[in-house]
Motif scaffolding. Structure first.
Motif, PDB file in Angstrom:
ATOM      1  N   GLU A 197     -27.002   7.046 -73.912  1.00 16.08           N
ATOM      2  CA  GLU A 197     -25.916   7.780 -74.596  1.00 16.08           C
ATOM      3  C   GLU A 197     -24.861   6.794 -75.070  1.00 16.08           C
ATOM      4  N   TYR A 217     -13.857   6.194 -80.860  1.00 16.24           N
ATOM      5  CA  TYR A 217     -12.789   6.993 -80.233  1.00 16.24           C
ATOM      6  C   TYR A 217     -11.546   7.217 -81.084  1.00 16.24           C
ATOM      7  N   THR A 262     -17.209   2.804 -68.628  1.00 10.71           N
ATOM      8  CA  THR A 262     -17.218   2.370 -70.016  1.00 10.71           C
ATOM      9  C   THR A 262     -16.765   0.925 -70.112  1.00 10.71           C
TER      10      THR A 262
END
Ligand SMILES: Cc1ncc(COP(=O)(O)O)c(C=O)c1O
Lengths: 81, 450
Positions: free
Chosen positions: B304, B401, B218
């Motif tokens: 994604e 998040y 990430t």
């Protein structure tokens, strides 16, 4: 509260401490207060001056003022009492 | 005579022009409004703090990302990474734009179904899929991305028992030049484990190999890593074609694009350093188009993408609780947003922007949350203007998040509001109440004495 006598304040709010060699910047109100301190004005005279000139609540100014004095002391710009 | 506008007196030491850890002095940006909504009004109506999500920014960002890929490659499909932000309203916006769903647990899987996503448009990732989860996914024709051999064997058993073909891909981990290398998920490329898994799948009667998946990490700052990853998956696809005469339908390159946030310790702001969607797209699609996959067999490219699609659309706005002077003379400002609501402050230097006019004077400041814990630091060192108690601020770029990894601690989670493209403000998750917690607790009888 008394500013050390050798501290130089310029018109633009720039101050210089010849002992430490440090310099500082002030915002306009900071500079006004410092000039008043240099003129040996009392806390009361200083706050009266500010209330006269600026739109500010007493309690807020009081907090800010003592915080400012604390910073002057932290930077060793005040005479030892 | 009318009185002058007041500002707090301050003094700043000059450090010979060298930028210190507080950074160079910059002009303070203020943010009184988010889109057409006054921050003060939002706080008055929805409380402080409050999360704010912009529908327009979600849609615009999605379109920008989609365009970067669709103009370079014939078949592209995004799948919204639920874990990044699984508020139903947010998911629905992504689905409305054309995104499928990417989920990593039974909880997320069921959320996607209840958001109206058909089972055949759900990608099921992650190491934690129960037998019941797998059974449901097989029956719904979802794409199951196998993480490890135990799962592969469970799935063989389940699909045989159901006498139904499961659509599967494997997750592959690899050296794509990224440090740290994420090798705990999926099957390794370099040591041949991935190839073994593919062979095993091809020999299973009820498993249909439809795709290849990887998620290399990430906040990936080097777009070229995706080219490496795409080339390695393409190589596996070519080998499957050769050995089994079987065509891989899609290659899923996961998420991981950097958002424009600034990482802690970074020298330059993230918005100046992170690659654009075009950079990532260029790297991936070149690798696929230049691979040995025959042009008429080019797989669909699945993405994604999480944080890069939602970070910019989220804000948290709140209120200054107090100012204090630390023993070393440094100013500290305490705000009503703690690390429990802003998990990402552990790795990002979030901007904190005043919501009202302030003077251009700034001071070296530490910004603390309200949590009574030493770790509760939102910014350890920031050049910050003089905010008074009850002033408001905006922390932008927090959409990813934070609304899934948040922790309830000493107070309750606040409202989340959506600034709709219809011009209205919508509460999309109500603030929690004491009842929220009381209802889940049970008192053992012997303690339940008055
Ligand atoms: C399998 C998978 N896909 C997609 C994502 C989304 O990643 P990002 O938010 O970095 O784009 C993650 C995040 O961890 C993931 O594990």
């Amino acid at each position: 509260m008394k500013l050390k006598s050798n501290i130089a304040i310029s018109d633009s709010g720039f101050i210089f401490d010849p002992v430490s060699g440090d310099s500082y910047t002030l915002n306009p109100i900071g500079k006004e207060i410092l000039s008043l301190l240099k003129g040996n004005k009392s806390d009361k005279e200083i706050s009266d001056f500010i209330f006269e000139k600026y739109d500010i609540e007493e309690s807020i100014f009081e907090k800010n003022y003592y915080d400012f004095i604390g910073m002057l002391s932290h930077h060793n710009l005040l005479e030892e009492l | 005579m009318e009185k002058l506008k007041y500002e707090r007196p301050i003094i700043n030491k000059i450090n010979a022009g060298v930028p210190d850890k507080f950074g160079m002095k910059v002009r303070t940006q203020i943010m009184p409004k988010i889109e057409n909504h006054s921050v003060k009004e939002l706080i008055k109506n929805y409380g402080s703090p409050v999360y704010v999500i912009s529908e327009k920014i979600i849609r615009d960002t999605y379109k920008e990302a989609y365009q970067a890929f669709s103009t370079r490659y014939p078949k592209v499909q995004f799948a919204w990474s639920y874990k990044t932000n699984y508020l139903d309203a947010v998911c629905k916006i992504f689905h409305d734009e054309g995104s499928w769903a990417e989920v990593v647990s039974g909880f997320e899987y069921n959320k996607a179904l209840s958001n109206g996503v058909s089972g055949s448009k759900i990608i099921f990732n992650g190491p934690d899929k129960s037998d019941d989860d797998l059974e449901q996914a097989v029956l719904n024709n979802s794409f199951i991305h196998i993480d490890h051999f135990d799962e592969l064997y469970s799935l063989i058993k389940i699909s045989n028992r159901l006498k139904k073909t499961a659509k599967v891909a494997i997750r592959v981990n690899m050296d794509a030049g990224i440090y740290p290398q994420w090798d705990r998920f999926g099957f390794n490329y370099e040591n041949g484990e991935a190839w073994n898994a593919l062979n095993r799948i091809m020999l299973s009667e009820n498993l249909e190999l439809v795709g290849l998946h990887t998620h290399i990490g990430t906040y990936i700052m080097t777009a070229s890593a995706y080219g490496v990853a795409a080339a390695k998956l393409a190589d596996l696809a070519v080998r499957v074609q050769k050995k089994f005469n079987h065509t891989i339908k899609y290659i899923d390159l996961g998420g991981g694009f950097a958002s424009k946030n600034t990482l802690k310790g970074a020298y330059l702001p993230g918005k100046d350093t992170c690659p654009s969607f075009d950079d990532y797209a260029e790297s991936m699609t070149n690798a696929l188009i230049n691979s040995e996959i025959e042009p008429d067999k080019l797989p669909t490219l699945f993405l994604e993408t999480g944080r890069a699609l939602i970070d910019d659309a989220g804000y948290i706005i709140g209120t200054v609780l107090a100012n204090k002077r630390l023993a070393n003379g440094r100013r500290s400002t305490i705000i009503d947003v703690g690390v429990n609501l802003l998990f990402t402050s552990f790795w990002y230097e979030h901007d904190v922007l005043p919501a009202q006019e302030t003077s251009q004077q700034t001071e070296d400041t530490t910004i603390y949350g309200p949590l009574c814990m030493n770790i509760d630091v939102i910014r350890a060192a920031i050049q910050f203007p003089l905010l008074q108690k009850d002033d408001n601020f905006v922390i932008p770029r927090i959409g990813a998040y934070n609304m899934t990894q948040w922790m309830q601690f000493i107070t309750l989670r606040p409202n989340i509001i959506l600034l709709g493209v219809d011009g209205n403000v919508h509460v999309i998750r109500e603030k929690e109440t004491s009842e929220t917690f009381k209802n889940a607790e049970k008192m053992p009888k012997h303690l339940d004495k008055k």
